[in-house]
Design an enzyme around this catalytic site. Structure first.
Site, PDB file in Angstrom:
ATOM      1  CB  ALA A   1      -0.897  -0.021   1.219  1.00 53.71           C
TER       2      ALA A   1
ATOM      3  N   GLY B   1       0.608  -4.943   0.931  1.00 51.03           N
ATOM      4  CA  GLY B   1      -0.595  -5.029   0.096  1.00 51.03           C
ATOM      5  C   GLY B   1      -0.340  -5.755  -1.218  1.00 51.03           C
TER       6      GLY B   1
ATOM      7  CD  GLU C   1      -2.316  -7.393   3.053  1.00 48.33           C
ATOM      8  OE1 GLU C   1      -1.924  -6.274   2.666  1.00 48.33           O
ATOM      9  OE2 GLU C   1      -2.974  -7.546   4.091  1.00 48.33           O
TER      10      GLU C   1
ATOM     11  CD  GLU D   1       1.743  -5.311   5.842  1.00 53.03           C
ATOM     12  OE1 GLU D   1       2.554  -6.231   6.078  1.00 53.03           O
ATOM     13  OE2 GLU D   1       1.018  -5.285   4.841  1.00 53.03           O
TER      14      GLU D   1
HETATM   15  N1  DAK Z   1       4.565   3.202  -0.888  1.00 55.60           N
HETATM   16  C1  DAK Z   1       4.924   4.352  -1.500  1.00 55.60           C
HETATM   17  N2  DAK Z   1       6.040   4.480  -2.241  1.00 55.60           N
HETATM   18  C2  DAK Z   1       6.837   3.401  -2.366  1.00 55.60           C
HETATM   19  C3  DAK Z   1       6.530   2.162  -1.743  1.00 55.60           C
HETATM   20  C4  DAK Z   1       5.320   2.087  -0.986  1.00 55.60           C
HETATM   21  N3  DAK Z   1       4.901   0.947  -0.393  1.00 55.60           N
HETATM   22  N4  DAK Z   1       7.518   1.292  -2.042  1.00 55.60           N
HETATM   23  C5  DAK Z   1       8.402   1.950  -2.808  1.00 55.60           C
HETATM   24  N5  DAK Z   1       7.992   3.216  -3.007  1.00 55.60           N
HETATM   25  C6  DAK Z   1       8.686   4.256  -3.778  1.00 55.60           C
HETATM   26  C7  DAK Z   1       9.908   4.764  -3.036  1.00 55.60           C
HETATM   27  O1  DAK Z   1       9.535   5.727  -2.079  1.00 55.60           O
HETATM   28  C8  DAK Z   1      10.706   5.347  -4.187  1.00 55.60           C
HETATM   29  O2  DAK Z   1      10.133   6.610  -4.527  1.00 55.60           O
HETATM   30  P1  DAK Z   1      11.115   7.872  -4.879  1.00 55.60           P
HETATM   31  O3  DAK Z   1      11.977   8.053  -3.697  1.00 55.60           O
HETATM   32  O4  DAK Z   1      11.871   7.417  -6.118  1.00 55.60           O
HETATM   33  O5  DAK Z   1      10.149   8.999  -5.140  1.00 55.60           O
HETATM   34  C9  DAK Z   1      10.421   4.395  -5.329  1.00 55.60           C
HETATM   35  O6  DAK Z   1       9.202   3.706  -4.986  1.00 55.60           O
HETATM   36  C10 DAK Z   1      11.510   3.353  -5.524  1.00 55.60           C
HETATM   37  O7  DAK Z   1      11.720   2.723  -4.275  1.00 55.60           O
HETATM   38  P2  DAK Z   1      13.167   2.613  -3.573  1.00 55.60           P
HETATM   39  O8  DAK Z   1      14.042   3.736  -3.980  1.00 55.60           O
HETATM   40  O9  DAK Z   1      12.936   2.408  -2.114  1.00 55.60           O
HETATM   41  O10 DAK Z   1      13.708   1.281  -4.239  1.00 55.60           O
HETATM   42  P3  DAK Z   1      14.730   0.223  -3.619  1.00 55.60           P
HETATM   43  O11 DAK Z   1      15.098  -0.708  -4.712  1.00 55.60           O
HETATM   44  O12 DAK Z   1      15.833   0.914  -2.862  1.00 55.60           O
HETATM   45  O13 DAK Z   1      13.870  -0.591  -2.531  1.00 55.60           O
HETATM   46  C11 DAK Z   1      11.928  -1.763  -1.685  1.00 55.60           C
HETATM   47  C12 DAK Z   1      12.785  -1.369  -2.933  1.00 55.60           C
HETATM   48  C13 DAK Z   1      10.668  -2.462  -2.204  1.00 55.60           C
HETATM   49  C14 DAK Z   1      12.735  -2.749  -0.828  1.00 55.60           C
HETATM   50  C15 DAK Z   1      11.603  -0.495  -0.891  1.00 55.60           C
HETATM   51  O14 DAK Z   1      11.012   0.457  -1.782  1.00 55.60           O
HETATM   52  C16 DAK Z   1      10.638  -0.724   0.213  1.00 55.60           C
HETATM   53  O15 DAK Z   1      10.976  -1.270   1.254  1.00 55.60           O
HETATM   54  N6  DAK Z   1       9.360  -0.304  -0.005  1.00 55.60           N
HETATM   55  C17 DAK Z   1       8.347  -0.408   1.011  1.00 55.60           C
HETATM   56  C18 DAK Z   1       7.931  -1.847   1.143  1.00 55.60           C
HETATM   57  C19 DAK Z   1       6.907  -1.980   2.201  1.00 55.60           C
HETATM   58  O16 DAK Z   1       7.149  -1.789   3.396  1.00 55.60           O
HETATM   59  N7  DAK Z   1       5.729  -2.327   1.764  1.00 55.60           N
HETATM   60  C20 DAK Z   1       4.600  -2.561   2.645  1.00 55.60           C
HETATM   61  C21 DAK Z   1       3.845  -1.297   2.696  1.00 55.60           C
HETATM   62  S1  DAK Z   1       2.693  -1.362   3.996  1.00 55.60           S
HETATM   63  C22 DAK Z   1      -4.149  -1.425   6.431  1.00 55.60           C
HETATM   64  C23 DAK Z   1      -4.297  -1.304   5.070  1.00 55.60           C
HETATM   65  C24 DAK Z   1      -3.277  -1.643   4.235  1.00 55.60           C
HETATM   66  C25 DAK Z   1      -2.092  -2.064   4.731  1.00 55.60           C
HETATM   67  C26 DAK Z   1      -1.942  -2.140   6.073  1.00 55.60           C
HETATM   68  C27 DAK Z   1      -2.941  -1.841   6.936  1.00 55.60           C
HETATM   69  N8  DAK Z   1      -5.220  -1.086   7.334  1.00 55.60           N
HETATM   70  C28 DAK Z   1      -6.068  -0.062   6.948  1.00 55.60           C
HETATM   71  C29 DAK Z   1      -5.218  -1.626   8.644  1.00 55.60           C
HETATM   72  C30 DAK Z   1      -1.023  -2.328   3.886  1.00 55.60           C
HETATM   73  C31 DAK Z   1       0.210  -1.933   4.233  1.00 55.60           C
HETATM   74  C32 DAK Z   1       1.334  -2.039   3.353  1.00 55.60           C
HETATM   75  O17 DAK Z   1       1.268  -2.552   2.256  1.00 55.60           O
END
Ligand code: DAK
Length: 259
Positions: A67, A112, A115, A135
């Site tokens: 997400a 997400g 998921e 998360e």
């Molecule tokens: N959201 C927004 N932007 C994201 C992103 C994300 N999840 N993942 C990557 N990006 C963006 C980065 O900010 C970056 O943007 P710029 O800086 O270029 O503007 C661009 O994509 C490229 O990413 P990186 O520069 O970080 O690329 P790397 O190769 O260095 O790293 C990575 C790739 C996938 C390891 C890293 O980007 C990363 O860790 N991303 C976040 C992964 C993550 O934690 N995903 C889970 C998100 S939490 C809920 C509803 C929904 C959810 C939970 C609760 N409720 C309402 C209860 C869901 C939650 C999630 O999905």
């Protein structure tokens, strides 16, 4: 097909390919994407000429990296609840589609994104695919069904390990624990999904649809009710032309041709 701000939806014969298309944000799901997905799923579900659906992400680096964290950063508790409910509804509508849905997972499928892949019927992963529910490291729980679909796929113990540690696993490990059906070389996930779609489309659409319904319903009720439901669907097959064609073709030693 309709056009969307954050999705590409294309037809290849009877297959609809839905590509999450925000490559600069690694295809992270923002509100616009979830809304587009909701509309695309409704349109696909209403179109019986679509026999199989494939979901993938734009580019080789990510299926969906979660997400959109930038959108969630400042959410209040009630906004978070509403966001979670919206995502859950959209993913449930994906799971409930009458057509089989295959995820072609290229690169990161985190949060997400994992998921979303789990809400599909089948997952084909490229060797560079990475899966996880990070998360707990962000101070939240998975909100789009991860705490429920992950244990159903890999068992409670492995699911809890992934949820508690926020570990990210590679495609080989995802295959080993049963999170994905198949691992293929980088760049081949979509082609393999199309090949599997072709195989599915050669089978009876009625039988495939009932198999999907039997598994979906059966996994969520007790065994006796599930078996009773299976018997109902089995009986219904004999009211459809596919059963006559399938069995006649066997007796006549030819390949069946389903409508
Ligand atoms: N959201 C927004 N932007 C994201 C992103 C994300 N999840 N993942 C990557 N990006 C963006 C980065 O900010 C970056 O943007 P710029 O800086 O270029 O503007 C661009 O994509 C490229 O990413 P990186 O520069 O970080 O690329 P790397 O190769 O260095 O790293 C990575 C790739 C996938 C390891 C890293 O980007 C990363 O860790 N991303 C976040 C992964 C993550 O934690 N995903 C889970 C998100 S939490 C809920 C509803 C929904 C959810 C939970 C609760 N409720 C309402 C209860 C869901 C939650 C999630 O999905």
């Amino acid at each position: 097909m309709n056009t969307y701000e954050t999705l590409l939806v294309e037809r290849r014969d009877a297959v609809a390919i839905v590509t999450i298309n925000r490559p600069k944000a690694l295809n992270a799901l923002n509100a616009a994407t979830v809304s587009d997905l909701s509309k695309a799923i409704a349109a696909i579900g209403a179109d019986p000429s679509i026999r199989v659906v494939i979901i993938t992400g734009s580019g080789e680096k990510a299926f969906v990296a979660g997400a959109d964290i930038t959108e969630m950063q400042a959410m209040s508790a009630s906004e978070g609840r509403a966001w979670g409910r919206l995502g859950q509804q959209v993913f449930a509508s994906l799971e409930a589609l009458p057509q089989p849905v295959i995820a072609a997972v290229n690169g990161f499928a985190l949060g997400g994104g994992c998921e979303l892949a789990m809400a599909c019927d089948i997952r084909i992963a490229a060797e560079n695919a990475r899966f996880g529910q990070p998360e707990s490291g962000l101070g939240i729980t998975p909100g789009f069904g991860g705490t429920q679909r992950l244990p159903r796929l890999v068992g409670a113990g492995r699911a809890k390990e992934l949820l508690f540690t926020a570990d990210v696993v590679d495609a080989a490990e995802a295959y080993r624990i049963g999170l994905v059906n198949k691992v293929v070389p980088v760049g081949r996930a979509l082609e393999e999904a199309l090949a599997m779609a072709a195989k599915i489309m050669a089978r009876s659409p009625v039988a495939v649809g009932y198999c999907k319904a039997a598994v979906e319903v059966g996994m969520n009720v007790d065994l006796a009710s599930a078996i009773a439901y299976e018997a109902e669907l089995f009986g219904l097959c004999f009211a459809a032309p596919d059963q006559k064609e399938g069995m006649t073709a066997f007796v006549e030693k030819r390949k069946p041709v389903f409508g």
